[in-house]
Write a protein that holds these residues in place. Structure first.
Motif, PDB file in Angstrom:
ATOM      1  N   ASN A   1       0.998  -1.238   0.039  1.00 58.61           N
ATOM      2  CA  ASN A   1       0.056   0.004   0.075  1.00 58.61           C
ATOM      3  C   ASN A   1       0.832   1.339   0.017  1.00 58.61           C
ATOM      4  O   ASN A   1       2.124   1.261   0.268  1.00 58.61           O
TER       5      ASN A   1
ATOM      6  N   ARG B   1      -3.955  -4.820  -9.235  1.00 57.74           N
ATOM      7  CA  ARG B   1      -2.916  -3.979  -8.524  1.00 57.74           C
ATOM      8  C   ARG B   1      -1.643  -4.692  -8.765  1.00 57.74           C
ATOM      9  O   ARG B   1      -0.648  -3.855  -8.744  1.00 57.74           O
TER      10      ARG B   1
ATOM     11  N   GLN C   1      -0.241  -3.796 -12.130  1.00 56.79           N
ATOM     12  CA  GLN C   1       0.248  -2.371 -12.073  1.00 56.79           C
ATOM     13  C   GLN C   1       1.485  -2.148 -11.206  1.00 56.79           C
ATOM     14  O   GLN C   1       2.438  -1.529 -11.939  1.00 56.79           O
TER      15      GLN C   1
END
Ligand code: ADP
Ligand code: GLC
Length: 490
Positions: free
Chosen positions: A420, A448, A451
């Protein structure tokens, strides 16, 4: 250093002799993990054909039972391949059969599993109490460590029908609360336990024999394989009916994380790999990636390869995986999967692979060496477990720079640091976590990951963080040894 503790570790499987899952990795690694802490571990295994085969023909019997729960049995002494002492319970009527440790060739539980594993517990209690003699002198153990329901009657025998009056302390480790060893009450009279053992506080569980429950009620300490799972099993969602007992015995419950055996799982020395590497030579992973593509019939490319190495079960979230295959491929990912289990899941995965030739490769089966090559050639290992007491494949993934993409539960929550923004800024992220095992959560986590992978410098930083993590046995070996010593001197 204080005196050496003699511990009898009782398990139904241990690498490299017999393995169906992570329990075997742990039981096999514990003796070496404990040795530096003044603990001499002797492993007791059932005498399945593969275990007897490893002992060799000239092994000596060190004890025999004319009737161990109604069957004749001998105890053979040998050594594990790493030299640590091994005892094997040779009871042909119980263990000399083809099939897996718990199931027949058709995948059904052996009907006499209660007897096969009660005998293991009875034998363990006798051995620990000093039944084995050397030059006329009894050789008792300081402590018994019983793994899972298959060994969990050992503490009950030590408590209700011990071999000697001397108290032998015991520890039960829960590797998976979902497997509890419940049997018909009709078997109780054949266990050789006193009637007092048939109680709420003993071996009785919902009107039958609860083998894990018996161990949890009787052992001096209970451990499970991660701190988060130790908390989770206090709730009904994870305790599977035994949460009340876990809460009641809360002061004796400890979460000790599994370690990994760095002699077996180290990309710098792993002979199974096309190219060996370390965090300083990550570019060498490319050769392993090319080899993996070839092995699974995947198109060549630099986009991420997700790997899955698992039992194909509901616990592991494998029923949801087929649903997200189109998304995984749609965002530029590829998948290499190795596993076996539920037939409906296998079918759904094959259908997905047929829809995506060159993008999804499925291998049904069990293949240790291939699992190493996958960790070395894959970019990310996907572990969408609904519950995971510890999990080892994410630890192997971290060690190999194959970043774990995991559900936030049990040992997965304890060992992976989600990438995160805060963890990225702090430079400590090692993987991706998500909440809930469903299409949306999985699809978002895959997106995610893709990416993050799109930025090679960022991805390499994560890989280096992961590979620098220390999930060796040193800390956990110390924790077990401390617990043993506390119990043995209490
Ligand atoms: P569990 O014990 O619940 O199955 P873990 O992650 O603790 O899960 O341990 C699984 C172990 O079994 C790991 O060592 C993993 O690499 C191995 N494994 C699982 N499925 C396969 C397979 N199909 N082929 C080879 N190894 C496998
Ligand atoms: C069980 C659990 C797994 C754990 C393994 C070894 O099979 O499902 O999470 O890693 O035992 O403790």
């Amino acid at each position: 250093m204080s005196t050496t503790l003699r511990v009898l570790s009782v398990a139904s499987e241990a690498v490299p002799l017999v393995k169906t899952g992570g329990l075997a990795d742990v039981a096999g690694a514990l003796p070496a993990a404990l040795a530096p802490h003044g603990v001499e571990t002797t492993t007791l295994l059932p005498g399945y054909p593969s275990v007897l085969g490893a002992l060799g023909p000239r092994t000596k019997a060190v004890h025999s039972w004319p009737s161990l729960l109604g069957t004749s049995a001998r105890l053979l002494a040998g050594a594990l391949p790493d030299g640590h002492p091994l005892l094997v319970l040779d009871a042909p009527a119980l263990y000399a059969r083809e099939g897996l440790p718990y199931t027949d060739a058709a995948g059904l539980d052996w009907a006499d599993n209660w007897q096969r594993f009660a005998a293991l517990g009875r034998a363990a209690a006798d051995i620990a109490g000093g039944a084995v003699t050397k030059r006329g002198k009894s050789q008792p153990f300081d402590l018994v460590h019983a793994h899972d329901w298959q060994a969990a009657l050992a503490p009950a025998y030590l408590r209700f029908a011990p071999f000697t009056d001397r108290h032998t302390p015991s520890v039960v480790t829960i590797h998976n609360m979902a497997f509890q060893g419940w049997f018909d009450p009709g078997v109780f009279p054949q266990l050789g336990l006193p009637d007092t053992a048939w109680s709420l506080d003993g071996v009785e569980y919902h009107g039958g024999l609860g083998m894990l429950k018996a161990g949890l009620a009787s052992a001096d300490a209970i451990t499970t394989v991660s701190p988060t799972y130790a908390r989770e099993i206090r709730s009904s969602a994870f305790g599977m009916g035994l949460e009340g007992l876990i809460v009641e015995r809360g002061a004796q419950v400890h979460g000790i994380l599994n370690g990994i055996d760095a002699d077996v799982w180290n990309p710098a020395t792993d002979k199974a790999l096309a190219a060996r590497y370390s965090h300083r030579s990550l570019d060498k992973r490319r050769a392993n990636k090319r080899a993996l593509e070839a092995e699974f019939g995947l198109d060549e490319g630099d986009g991420p390869i997700f790997i899955v190495v698992t039992r194909l079960t509901w616990q592991k979230g494998m029923d949801v995986l087929p649903e997200v295959l189109d998304h995984l491929v749609g965002i530029g990912g590829r998948l290499a999967l190795l596993g076996s289990g539920d037939a409906a899941i296998e079918r759904a995965l094959h259908e997905g692979a047929a829809r995506h030739p060159g993008r999804v490769g499925i291998r049904i089966g069990y293949d240790e060496a291939l699992s190493h090559r996958m960790q070395a050639g894959g970019d990310a290992i996907l572990i969408p477990s609904r519950f995971e007491p510890c999990g080892l494949t994410q630890l192997y993934g971290l060690a190999y720079g194959c970043l774990p993409v995991v559900a936030r539960t049990g040992g997965l929550a304890d060992t992976v640091i989600d990438a995160n923004p805060a963890a990225l800024a702090a430079g400590c992220a090692t993987g991706v976590q998500f909440d809930g095992v469903n299409y949306d959560a999985l699809a978002a986590a895959l997106t995610r990951t893709v990416q993050l992978h799109a930025s090679p410098p960022l991805w390499q930083r994560l890989q280096k963080n992961a590979m620098r993590c220390d999930f060796s046995w040193s800390a956990s070996g110390h924790a077990y040894a401390e617990l043993y010593r506390m119990l043995a001197t209490a």
